[in-house]
Structures are given as C-alpha cells and as structure tokens.
Design a protein around this motif. Structure first.
Motif, mmCIF file in Angstrom:
data_model
loop_
_atom_site.group_PDB
_atom_site.id
_atom_site.type_symbol
_atom_site.label_atom_id
_atom_site.label_comp_id
_atom_site.label_asym_id
_atom_site.label_seq_id
_atom_site.Cartn_x
_atom_site.Cartn_y
_atom_site.Cartn_z
ATOM 1 N N ALA A 1 0.826 -1.198 0.000
ATOM 2 C CA ALA A 1 0.000 0.000 0.000
ATOM 3 C C ALA A 1 0.863 1.253 0.000
ATOM 4 C CB ALA A 1 -0.927 -0.007 1.216
ATOM 5 N N PHE A 2 0.330 2.319 -0.551
ATOM 6 C CA PHE A 2 1.013 3.605 -0.646
ATOM 7 C C PHE A 2 0.339 4.576 0.309
ATOM 8 C CE2 PHE A 2 2.141 7.634 -2.757
ATOM 9 C CZ PHE A 2 3.492 7.412 -3.015
ATOM 10 N N SER A 3 1.085 5.516 0.855
ATOM 11 C CA SER A 3 0.513 6.459 1.800
ATOM 12 C C SER A 3 -0.585 7.293 1.142
ATOM 13 C CB SER A 3 1.602 7.370 2.360
ATOM 14 O OG SER A 3 2.320 7.992 1.312
ATOM 15 N N ALA A 4 -1.598 7.640 1.930
ATOM 16 C CA ALA A 4 -2.761 8.354 1.407
ATOM 17 C C ALA A 4 -2.405 9.743 0.891
ATOM 18 C CB ALA A 4 -3.822 8.454 2.493
ATOM 19 N N LEU A 5 -3.166 10.201 -0.072
ATOM 20 C CA LEU A 5 -3.000 11.525 -0.648
ATOM 21 C C LEU A 5 -4.045 12.467 -0.058
ATOM 22 C CD1 LEU A 5 -2.635 10.487 -4.403
ATOM 23 C CD2 LEU A 5 -0.791 10.966 -2.777
ATOM 24 N N PRO A 6 -3.805 13.764 -0.127
ATOM 25 C CA PRO A 6 -4.834 14.711 0.324
ATOM 26 C C PRO A 6 -6.016 14.696 -0.638
ATOM 27 C CG PRO A 6 -3.023 15.867 -0.714
ATOM 28 C CD PRO A 6 -2.577 14.435 -0.577
ATOM 29 N N PRO A 7 -7.176 15.167 -0.203
ATOM 30 C CA PRO A 7 -8.345 15.180 -1.092
ATOM 31 C C PRO A 7 -8.098 16.014 -2.338
ATOM 32 C CG PRO A 7 -8.984 15.611 1.182
ATOM 33 C CD PRO A 7 -7.490 15.684 1.143
ATOM 34 N N SER A 8 -8.522 15.496 -3.485
ATOM 35 C CA SER A 8 -8.439 16.213 -4.748
ATOM 36 C C SER A 8 -9.364 15.511 -5.731
ATOM 37 C CB SER A 8 -7.007 16.224 -5.290
ATOM 38 O OG SER A 8 -6.938 16.924 -6.516
ATOM 39 N N ALA A 9 -10.226 16.258 -6.373
ATOM 40 C CA ALA A 9 -11.213 15.661 -7.278
ATOM 41 C C ALA A 9 -10.536 14.990 -8.472
ATOM 42 C CB ALA A 9 -12.174 16.731 -7.763
ATOM 43 N N PRO A 10 -11.031 13.833 -8.886
ATOM 44 C CA PRO A 10 -10.473 13.147 -10.056
ATOM 45 C C PRO A 10 -11.033 13.718 -11.345
ATOM 46 C CG PRO A 10 -12.262 11.850 -9.177
ATOM 47 C CD PRO A 10 -12.098 13.039 -8.256
ATOM 48 N N THR A 11 -10.272 13.608 -12.415
ATOM 49 C CA THR A 11 -10.705 14.131 -13.707
ATOM 50 C C THR A 11 -10.769 13.069 -14.801
ATOM 51 O OG1 THR A 11 -8.423 14.721 -14.290
ATOM 52 C CG2 THR A 11 -9.767 16.413 -13.196
ATOM 53 N N ARG A 12 -9.983 11.998 -14.648
ATOM 54 C CA ARG A 12 -9.914 10.995 -15.712
ATOM 55 C C ARG A 12 -9.483 9.652 -15.137
ATOM 56 N NH1 ARG A 12 -10.435 12.449 -20.769
ATOM 57 N NH2 ARG A 12 -10.133 10.859 -22.371
ATOM 58 N N LEU A 13 -9.971 8.579 -15.734
ATOM 59 C CA LEU A 13 -9.610 7.226 -15.316
ATOM 60 C C LEU A 13 -9.097 6.430 -16.513
ATOM 61 C CD1 LEU A 13 -11.403 4.794 -12.965
ATOM 62 C CD2 LEU A 13 -11.076 4.080 -15.341
ATOM 63 N N ARG A 14 -8.010 5.703 -16.282
ATOM 64 C CA ARG A 14 -7.451 4.841 -17.320
ATOM 65 C C ARG A 14 -7.233 3.434 -16.772
ATOM 66 N NH1 ARG A 14 -4.691 9.496 -17.726
ATOM 67 N NH2 ARG A 14 -2.975 8.676 -16.472
ATOM 68 N N ILE A 15 -7.531 2.451 -17.604
ATOM 69 C CA ILE A 15 -7.217 1.056 -17.299
ATOM 70 C C ILE A 15 -6.398 0.550 -18.483
ATOM 71 C CG2 ILE A 15 -8.098 -1.218 -16.670
ATOM 72 C CD1 ILE A 15 -10.718 0.100 -15.846
ATOM 73 N N PRO A 16 -5.074 0.631 -18.413
ATOM 74 C CA PRO A 16 -4.229 0.328 -19.575
ATOM 75 C C PRO A 16 -4.477 -1.045 -20.200
ATOM 76 C CG PRO A 16 -2.950 1.407 -17.864
ATOM 77 C CD PRO A 16 -4.284 1.117 -17.257
ATOM 78 N N SER A 17 -4.666 -2.072 -19.379
ATOM 79 C CA SER A 17 -4.831 -3.422 -19.925
ATOM 80 C C SER A 17 -6.124 -3.588 -20.718
ATOM 81 C CB SER A 17 -4.784 -4.460 -18.801
ATOM 82 O OG SER A 17 -5.847 -4.264 -17.889
ATOM 83 N N LEU A 18 -7.107 -2.720 -20.475
ATOM 84 C CA LEU A 18 -8.385 -2.792 -21.188
ATOM 85 C C LEU A 18 -8.535 -1.672 -22.211
ATOM 86 C CD1 LEU A 18 -10.872 -3.548 -18.254
ATOM 87 C CD2 LEU A 18 -9.591 -5.168 -19.681
ATOM 88 N N ARG A 19 -7.524 -0.813 -22.319
ATOM 89 C CA ARG A 19 -7.546 0.339 -23.208
ATOM 90 C C ARG A 19 -8.702 1.284 -22.881
ATOM 91 N NH1 ARG A 19 -5.906 -2.220 -29.176
ATOM 92 N NH2 ARG A 19 -3.922 -3.128 -28.485
ATOM 93 N N VAL A 20 -9.000 1.392 -21.601
ATOM 94 C CA VAL A 20 -10.015 2.336 -21.144
ATOM 95 C C VAL A 20 -9.340 3.660 -20.827
ATOM 96 C CG1 VAL A 20 -11.603 2.887 -19.255
ATOM 97 C CG2 VAL A 20 -11.562 0.580 -20.223
#
Length: 225
Positions: A61-80
C-alpha cells in the motif's frame, strides 16, 4: 484543510453510500436497451475473486493523498481512457449514473472519498447502451495485479493495483464489503454484469477492488513504502 462542518458532511455522505441498494445500480439507463444476451460482456472468473490472505506478489500500500477531485480514469490493460464526472444520489437514495448517451464517460461519488484519499472511493459507469458497448464493457476481463490510473486536479495520478474482480447478484449484493470504509486508500469500479434477462436486463454487478500503490507526478514516487 476542510472545516469540521465539511468533514462531518463527508462522513455522513460516506455512511449514506454504504446503505445504497445494489439493485438501484442496475435499473433505468444501466439496463440493456437493445441487442441480445449473445453479446454479453466478459465476466470475472473465480480465480479473480478475493482470497482470504494477500498473495505473495501483492503490491504494498502507498501512503494516502490529500483530497483532490479526479478528472480521468485509465485502465491500460483494457484500453479504457475516460473522463470522470461527479455523481450524487437520486431522490430515492441510490447512486446516480452518467448520461447513457455518453458511452465513454464514467462517474465518481463526489460526496464521498476522492481517489487516493484514505478510505473507499467509488467509480461507476455503463457496460453498454442502446448503441453498443460502453466505457466498462470489458471490466469483467480485468485481472489481479492489473492497474487503474486516476488523474486528479492537483496534477497527480493515483495508481491503484487490482486486488480482486467479482460479480454479484443484485439480490445478494454485499453493500458493506463494496462501499464500507477502509483504513487505506482503496478504489471500487462498478458496472452491470452477471446474468441477463430480456425482461429486466442485467441481474447483478461486476466490482473491481483495488488499493493505492503509487502516484505519478512531480515530487511523488511510484511504488509502495
């Protein structure tokens, strides 16, 4: 830093989503509007289900990040590669969904946890619409160890590693397991799936379980502790 009032509001919102009926996620625009079951999307195999213990190759696991709204999602293995919009709750208390006509659009529950923040963040999208496959049509083909990347407004990209991909009947959807809180940054990606009925549409949901394992962006390293 959010005010106490804002923090209380977000905690309330997170508790609300934990009580959302899974049945509502496959009603309305999430149902197949045309075509037939012969074009059913891929479904996860039993091998992709969560195990009782982490496997030897599970990413740290990686340490948590501060809140920030997401803008885009990618799933490389599915080409999403899809933009994200904010989602709320309907008047009936169920999770809203992106507009059905926008096939390459996903949404995140913006009153809850932002992707990369400590807790469980929720992303949802259509499997198809009346015109054919949509953004998460291939979600059931995702495998353990694959990654999901989420761009954020703070310029960072949160990288999540998939822990499990499961499918649930809407009549036995595990609300707490999917929507419940977490002590580490986790992500759920949800779409319709399972069996299919010409009368009612999809009978369940495909759910991806993933946790934060790194970031991309200036001043941040990729990988576990």
């Amino acid at each position: 830093m959010p005010s106490r009032r804002e923090a209380r509001s977000r905690r309330t919102a997170r508790a609300t989503i934990a009580a959302v009926s899974a049945f509502a996620l496959c009603c309305g625009v999430w149902l197949l509007q045309s075509g037939g079951a012969g074009h059913a999307p891929p479904q996860p195999s039993a091998a992709q289900a969560a195990g009782e213990r982490p496997g030897p190759g599970e990413a740290a696991a990686f340490s948590a990040l501060p809140p920030s709204a997401p803008t885009r999602l990618r799933i490389p293995s599915l080409r999403v590669d899809a933009p994200l919009m904010g989602l709320g709750l309907t008047a009936e208390g169920s999770l809203d969904v992106p507009p059905a006509e926008r096939r390459n659009l996903a949404g995140w529950y913006e009153a809850g946890t932002a992707p990369g923040e400590r807790g469980t963040s929720i992303v949802a999208g259509h499997v198809d619409n009346a015109e054919g496959p949509a953004v998460f049509y291939s979600l059931g083909a995702l495998k353990k160890g694959h990654t999901v990347e989420v761009d954020r407004t703070d310029g960072l990209t949160a990288v999540f590693t998939v822990d499990a991909v499961e499918v649930y009947d809407s009549r036995a959807f595990p609300d707490e397991k999917v929507y419940g809180s977490s002590r580490r940054p986790e992500l759920r990606v949800i779409t319709c799936g399972g069996g299919y009925s010409k009368k009612t549409g999809y009978l369940g949901n495909v759910v991806v379980f993933a946790h934060l394992t790194g970031t991309k962006g200036a001043g941040h390293r990729v990988g576990g502790w």
